[in-house]
Design a protein around this motif. Structure first.
Motif, PDB file in Angstrom:
ATOM      1  N   VAL A 598    -169.116  31.738  36.696  1.00  0.00           N
ATOM      2  CA  VAL A 598    -168.789  32.822  36.894  1.00  0.00           C
ATOM      3  C   VAL A 598    -167.263  33.070  37.318  1.00  0.00           C
ATOM      4  O   VAL A 598    -166.901  32.827  38.461  1.00  0.00           O
ATOM      5  N   VAL A 599    -166.342  33.448  36.377  1.00  0.00           N
ATOM      6  CA  VAL A 599    -165.182  33.952  36.854  1.00  0.00           C
ATOM      7  C   VAL A 599    -165.255  35.407  37.454  1.00  0.00           C
ATOM      8  O   VAL A 599    -165.363  36.159  36.586  1.00  0.00           O
ATOM      9  N   VAL A 600    -165.040  35.322  38.848  1.00  0.00           N
ATOM     10  CA  VAL A 600    -165.142  36.712  39.294  1.00  0.00           C
ATOM     11  C   VAL A 600    -164.069  37.512  39.445  1.00  0.00           C
ATOM     12  O   VAL A 600    -162.812  37.018  39.715  1.00  0.00           O
ATOM     13  N   SER A 601    -164.226  38.664  39.155  1.00  0.00           N
ATOM     14  CA  SER A 601    -163.149  39.767  39.192  1.00  0.00           C
ATOM     15  C   SER A 601    -162.743  39.973  40.795  1.00  0.00           C
ATOM     16  O   SER A 601    -163.276  40.077  41.802  1.00  0.00           O
ATOM     17  N   HIS A 602    -161.283  39.448  40.751  1.00  0.00           N
ATOM     18  CA  HIS A 602    -160.611  39.815  41.998  1.00  0.00           C
ATOM     19  C   HIS A 602    -160.683  41.051  42.851  1.00  0.00           C
ATOM     20  O   HIS A 602    -161.265  41.238  43.781  1.00  0.00           O
ATOM     21  N   PRO A 603    -160.269  42.231  42.246  1.00  0.00           N
ATOM     22  CA  PRO A 603    -160.486  43.430  42.533  1.00  0.00           C
ATOM     23  C   PRO A 603    -161.812  43.908  43.124  1.00  0.00           C
ATOM     24  O   PRO A 603    -162.126  44.410  44.238  1.00  0.00           O
ATOM     25  N   ALA A 604    -162.943  43.708  42.336  1.00  0.00           N
ATOM     26  CA  ALA A 604    -164.265  44.063  42.566  1.00  0.00           C
ATOM     27  C   ALA A 604    -164.728  43.174  43.890  1.00  0.00           C
ATOM     28  O   ALA A 604    -165.384  43.700  44.866  1.00  0.00           O
ATOM     29  N   LEU A 605    -164.321  42.003  43.990  1.00  0.00           N
ATOM     30  CA  LEU A 605    -164.711  41.205  45.002  1.00  0.00           C
ATOM     31  C   LEU A 605    -163.877  41.667  46.420  1.00  0.00           C
ATOM     32  O   LEU A 605    -164.505  41.449  47.767  1.00  0.00           O
ATOM     33  N   GLU A 606    -162.774  41.980  46.254  1.00  0.00           N
ATOM     34  CA  GLU A 606    -161.728  42.350  47.346  1.00  0.00           C
ATOM     35  C   GLU A 606    -162.483  43.475  47.928  1.00  0.00           C
ATOM     36  O   GLU A 606    -162.486  43.584  49.193  1.00  0.00           O
ATOM     37  N   GLN A 607    -162.758  44.411  47.120  1.00  0.00           N
ATOM     38  CA  GLN A 607    -163.502  45.777  47.744  1.00  0.00           C
ATOM     39  C   GLN A 607    -164.791  45.622  48.162  1.00  0.00           C
ATOM     40  O   GLN A 607    -164.929  46.181  49.247  1.00  0.00           O
ATOM     41  N   TRP A 608    -165.683  44.618  47.794  1.00  0.00           N
ATOM     42  CA  TRP A 608    -166.881  44.192  48.520  1.00  0.00           C
ATOM     43  C   TRP A 608    -166.709  43.544  50.008  1.00  0.00           C
ATOM     44  O   TRP A 608    -167.159  44.029  50.695  1.00  0.00           O
ATOM     45  N   ALA A 609    -165.770  42.575  49.754  1.00  0.00           N
ATOM     46  CA  ALA A 609    -165.339  42.083  51.035  1.00  0.00           C
ATOM     47  C   ALA A 609    -164.713  42.923  52.169  1.00  0.00           C
ATOM     48  O   ALA A 609    -165.156  42.906  53.260  1.00  0.00           O
ATOM     49  N   SER A 610    -163.898  43.916  51.704  1.00  0.00           N
ATOM     50  CA  SER A 610    -163.697  44.991  52.635  1.00  0.00           C
ATOM     51  C   SER A 610    -164.606  45.658  53.320  1.00  0.00           C
ATOM     52  O   SER A 610    -164.502  46.161  54.535  1.00  0.00           O
ATOM     53  N   GLN A 611    -165.407  46.055  52.397  1.00  0.00           N
ATOM     54  CA  GLN A 611    -166.587  46.887  52.786  1.00  0.00           C
ATOM     55  C   GLN A 611    -167.689  46.182  53.693  1.00  0.00           C
ATOM     56  O   GLN A 611    -168.105  46.986  54.603  1.00  0.00           O
ATOM     57  N   GLN A 612    -167.515  45.109  53.628  1.00  0.00           N
ATOM     58  CA  GLN A 612    -168.535  44.169  54.448  1.00  0.00           C
ATOM     59  C   GLN A 612    -167.865  43.608  55.718  1.00  0.00           C
ATOM     60  O   GLN A 612    -168.597  43.020  56.434  1.00  0.00           O
ATOM     61  N   GLY A 613    -166.527  44.007  55.874  1.00  0.00           N
ATOM     62  CA  GLY A 613    -165.737  43.371  56.928  1.00  0.00           C
ATOM     63  C   GLY A 613    -165.657  41.943  56.831  1.00  0.00           C
ATOM     64  O   GLY A 613    -165.352  41.291  57.828  1.00  0.00           O
ATOM     65  N   ILE A 614    -165.648  41.248  55.818  1.00  0.00           N
ATOM     66  CA  ILE A 614    -165.442  39.821  55.616  1.00  0.00           C
ATOM     67  C   ILE A 614    -163.907  39.413  55.629  1.00  0.00           C
ATOM     68  O   ILE A 614    -163.142  39.837  54.682  1.00  0.00           O
ATOM     69  N   ALA A 615    -163.348  38.698  56.545  1.00  0.00           N
ATOM     70  CA  ALA A 615    -162.102  38.185  56.435  1.00  0.00           C
ATOM     71  C   ALA A 615    -161.785  36.964  55.399  1.00  0.00           C
ATOM     72  O   ALA A 615    -162.665  36.186  55.263  1.00  0.00           O
ATOM     73  N   TYR A 616    -160.749  36.900  54.987  1.00  0.00           N
ATOM     74  CA  TYR A 616    -160.560  35.866  54.052  1.00  0.00           C
ATOM     75  C   TYR A 616    -158.878  35.917  53.773  1.00  0.00           C
ATOM     76  O   TYR A 616    -158.004  36.827  54.093  1.00  0.00           O
ATOM     77  N   SER A 617    -158.587  34.461  53.336  1.00  0.00           N
ATOM     78  CA  SER A 617    -157.045  34.349  53.212  1.00  0.00           C
ATOM     79  C   SER A 617    -156.579  34.780  51.723  1.00  0.00           C
ATOM     80  O   SER A 617    -157.376  35.429  51.143  1.00  0.00           O
ATOM     81  N   ASN A 618    -155.293  35.098  51.627  1.00  0.00           N
ATOM     82  CA  ASN A 618    -154.734  35.548  50.387  1.00  0.00           C
ATOM     83  C   ASN A 618    -155.065  34.766  49.169  1.00  0.00           C
ATOM     84  O   ASN A 618    -154.841  35.240  48.236  1.00  0.00           O
ATOM     85  N   ASN A 619    -155.136  33.635  49.420  1.00  0.00           N
ATOM     86  CA  ASN A 619    -155.486  32.757  48.163  1.00  0.00           C
ATOM     87  C   ASN A 619    -156.891  32.671  47.575  1.00  0.00           C
ATOM     88  O   ASN A 619    -157.498  32.031  46.638  1.00  0.00           O
ATOM     89  N   PHE A 620    -157.790  33.545  48.195  1.00  0.00           N
ATOM     90  CA  PHE A 620    -159.092  33.755  47.897  1.00  0.00           C
ATOM     91  C   PHE A 620    -160.030  32.408  47.957  1.00  0.00           C
ATOM     92  O   PHE A 620    -161.340  32.745  47.713  1.00  0.00           O
ATOM     93  N   SER A 621    -159.535  31.331  48.181  1.00  0.00           N
ATOM     94  CA  SER A 621    -160.242  30.164  47.973  1.00  0.00           C
ATOM     95  C   SER A 621    -161.574  30.315  49.091  1.00  0.00           C
ATOM     96  O   SER A 621    -162.602  29.712  48.872  1.00  0.00           O
ATOM     97  N   GLU A 622    -161.076  30.511  50.190  1.00  0.00           N
ATOM     98  CA  GLU A 622    -162.128  31.024  51.256  1.00  0.00           C
ATOM     99  C   GLU A 622    -163.201  31.858  51.037  1.00  0.00           C
ATOM    100  O   GLU A 622    -164.456  31.479  51.186  1.00  0.00           O
TER     101      GLU A 622
END
Length: 695
Positions: A598-622
């Protein structure tokens, strides 16, 4: 109160009329016998349509006729680059562009360029029995070069600009191309493989950049700029040598989703038949229409669309998938995308593009939240009820109100004037079709065809609001089904006949270039002289003559316990998840379950991570490696699988989330954004092995 009643009753009467007349309006049995029953044809024509224009039998004649009739109207438009900057967000280098307004060429000016280029091509020494290859991105000079070749009766070999070196060498050598027309970027690729090319003598560079003298010495080719060829022909005009209907116009190389690409030989008559049919189907297509051209012109859908728009006096504005909207990857923040600048009325699209439009709108709506989000989903629900024929949906004045308050902003994404979208190339999900119908307020003409049938086959009627179907036969085509016992499909199936789709008519191409074995396997001519192409797609006929694609022979995999899985069908169902940018299901006979990349949509995952309070680096690998990310995406797939009524064995037991998009440049998808399954499987062999081991 009267206005409210009027808004409900009138549309209801329209729906009742449509339902009663649908069988009358669509495909009906024809007098051409199929292998196990009758073929279907379009009810409006007693025999397949070859040309909609009296006396016109070739694409060259069609274009010349249009230029005479619409001499002073604008035809081809291109945006000028104003500024460029480099963005390093997310750990990748990405160019951002500031593009200006469209600059236009009239029909008269384009015809002058076409005749000058045709003359210049002859003066360069290119003979009509030799072939020209166009290896470039879609743009105005691509179209001019094509029409110029047609005026000299020169066959054009079309090659995707994203084609890999092996496939590029194969295409050029197999067709003995002597002249290549390309862009500056593609010229670099050609020079790199020059030692492997057998027949190339000359190259015409579309870009006007100064060409290094080193290239001349390195390749031994005669390299000329497009402008110089035009200038040469303008000063020394050569009389046209126009083709006949049966002459080969194009050898179009398929994008090669499996193995090396095959060259499909299309005559002028073949392509003209499809162009004529679509012109008749799309209502009121004419000089007021503006078409946004951004798909590869080496794809038959785009080639047909541009020839059609030119034929009816419309305007063609060029763009790219990466500059399409204001928020596209290559557009500078705050600057206008192609659609906003052009404000098109007509577009062609492949399902992947429409899926991304839907995903982008939903991500924006969900991110905004609050009253705006509630209002959007309320408006959407009301309009969906109406589209499904409910008395209680938003009709009349209420529809106009929702358009004004909510959907006008969505429509502005594509310029605000879209009245019709032509969609083809792959199955379009019902959810995406309904979303586009409602939010853009425009019907989608969903068609079914192949390169081998010049994009022609079936096309949905303008007023057909059903989903999941691709319409009745177009005016130039017969459609029949034949049994496929291995897959369990029969023309005697109830309640609908099912089987392999076979397309016949004047749009069916001659076959594969220098591949007689494959041609004999896929093409047949019956005792009445009708040429048929065996598609490998499985369909079923509805009672009103419309066809629905339900399977694909090559996509069928038999699992360990005997269950059959249709990879494409499952992927189409799962791709409606907001987290999916792309997906490939994998199955084999050694396991009883499937897995997926699954190639995941960056905007959708960004939004979910923000809502969940999950920290991540800008390159998304983490973020992509986190266990909760995989669980969230998998849960979303399970939800879509349930909505799509998939069987348990069709649902991926495990998934791997990937961050880098699959683009034609990566070689993992074709220019039409279809999966290259075998290449993806090899590229991610380690990930797939881990998935199977972890179940």
């Amino acid at each position: 109160m009267n206005a409210y009643i009027f808004g409900i009753v009138v549309p209801l009467l329209v729906i009742l009329f449509r339902s009663r007349s649908s069988t009358k309006r669509r495909g009906l049995p024809a007098d051409v016998s199929g292998e196990r029953g009758l073929a279907l044809r379009n009810h409006r024509f007693t025999s397949p349509l070859s040309s909609a224009w009296e006396g016109v039998t070739t694409l060259a004649e069609l274009f010349e006729r249009a230029c005479r009739e619409h001499h002073d109207r604008v035809l081809l438009g291109t945006r000028v680059e104003i500024a460029r900057e480099v963005d390093y967000s997310y750990g990748r280098r990405l160019e951002k562009l500031h593009l200006g307004d469209y600059h236009w060429l009239t029909y008269g000016r384009v015809f002058e360029s076409v005749t000058s280029f045709a003359s210049g091509l002859a003066l360069l020494g290119h003979r009509k029995e030799e072939r020209v290859a166009i290896f470039a991105e879609t743009r105005d000079r691509w179209f001019i070069a094509l029409q110029g070749c047609f005026r000299r009766n020169v066959t054009v070999v079309t090659i995707y600009s994203s084609l890999g070196e092996e496939a590029l060498c194969h295409s050029l050598n197999e067709t003995d191309v002597t002249t290549v027309i390309c862009g500056r970027k593609e010229l670099t690729s050609l020079v790199h493989i020059s030692g492997q090319l057998d027949s190339v003598k000359r190259v015409i560079c579309i870009d006007d950049d100064k060409i290094s003298s080193d290239l001349f010495a390195q390749t031994g080719w005669k390299i000329t700029s497009f402008a110089d060829v035009e200038s040469l022909g303008r000063d020394n005009p050569v009389e046209a040598d126009l083709p006949l209907s049966a002459d080969v116009a194009v050898i179009m190389y398929t994008s090669g989703s499996t193995g090396l690409p095959k060259g499909v030989m299309m005559t002028h008559g073949n392509v003209l038949a499809t162009v004529s049919s679509i012109m008749i189907i799309v209502p009121n297509l004419g000089p007021k229409d503006v078409y946004l051209a951004y798909l590869p012109m080496a794809h038959i859908l785009e080639l047909v669309a541009e020839n059609l728009i030119a034929a009816v006096g419309g305007s063609i504005g060029y763009g790219t998938p990466l500059t399409l909207t204001d928020t596209s990857n290559k557009i500078m923040k705050g600057k206008r995308g192609d659609a906003t600048a052009l404000m098109p009325t007509v577009m062609a699209a492949v399902p992947a593009i429409l899926d991304r439009v839907r995903e982008g709108v939903l991500n924006k709506v969900n991110a905004k939240g609050g009253l705006s989000k509630k209002l959007f989903y309320l408006a959407f629900a009301r309009r969906l009820l109406a589209l499904n024929g409910s008395w209680f949906g938003a009709w009349g004045w209420e529809k106009a109100l929702w358009n004004l308050l909510v959907f006008k902003k969505v429509q502005a994404i594509l310029g605000g004037r879209i009245r019709f979208i032509l969609c083809g190339g792959a199955p379009l999900s019902g959810d995406t079709q309904r979303f586009i119908n409602i939010c853009l307020g425009a019907p989608i003409g969903q068609g079914y065809g192949l390169t081998e049938t010049c994009a022609g086959g079936t096309f949905s009627d303008f007023d057909d609001t059903s989903v999941g179907r691709v319409g009745p036969p177009i005016p130039c085509s017969y459609i029949k089904l034949i049994d496929w016992p291995e897959g369990g499909y029969s023309t005697n199936d109830s309640p609908m006949p099912r089987g392999e789709i076979v397309i016949g008519g004047p749009n069916v191409s001659l076959g594969y270039f220098k591949n007689e074995e494959k041609t004999i396997e896929s093409y047949k001519v019956d005792e009445r002289g009708v040429r048929w192409f065996y598609t490998g797609d499985i369909g079923r006929f509805h009672k009103d003559g419309c066809i629905e694609i339900i399977d694909r022979k090559k996509d069928i995999v038999k699992l360990q316990h005997g269950e059959y899985v249709s990879l494409g069908k499952v992927e189409a169902a799962l791709s409606t998840s907001p987290y999916v940018d792309n997906i490939m299901l994998h199955a084999d006979p050694f396991h009883s379950y499937c897995v997926a990349l699954v190639v995941v949509s960056h905007p959708a995952l960004e939004q979910w991570a923000s809502q969940q309070g999950i920290a991540y680096s800008n390159n998304f690998s983490e973020l992509f490696r986190k266990e909760e990310t995989v669980k969230e995406v998998h849960a979303s797939l399970l939800k879509e699988a349930k909505k799509g009524r998939l069987e348990k064995f069709e649902i991926p037991a495990k998934i791997t989330c990937l961050s880098d998009p699959w683009t034609p440049e990566t070689g993992l998808v074709t220019a039409a954004l279809k999966l290259k399954r075998e290449i993806i499987r090899k590229a991610f062999q380690e990930e797939l092995s881990k998935l199977y081991a972890s179940v």
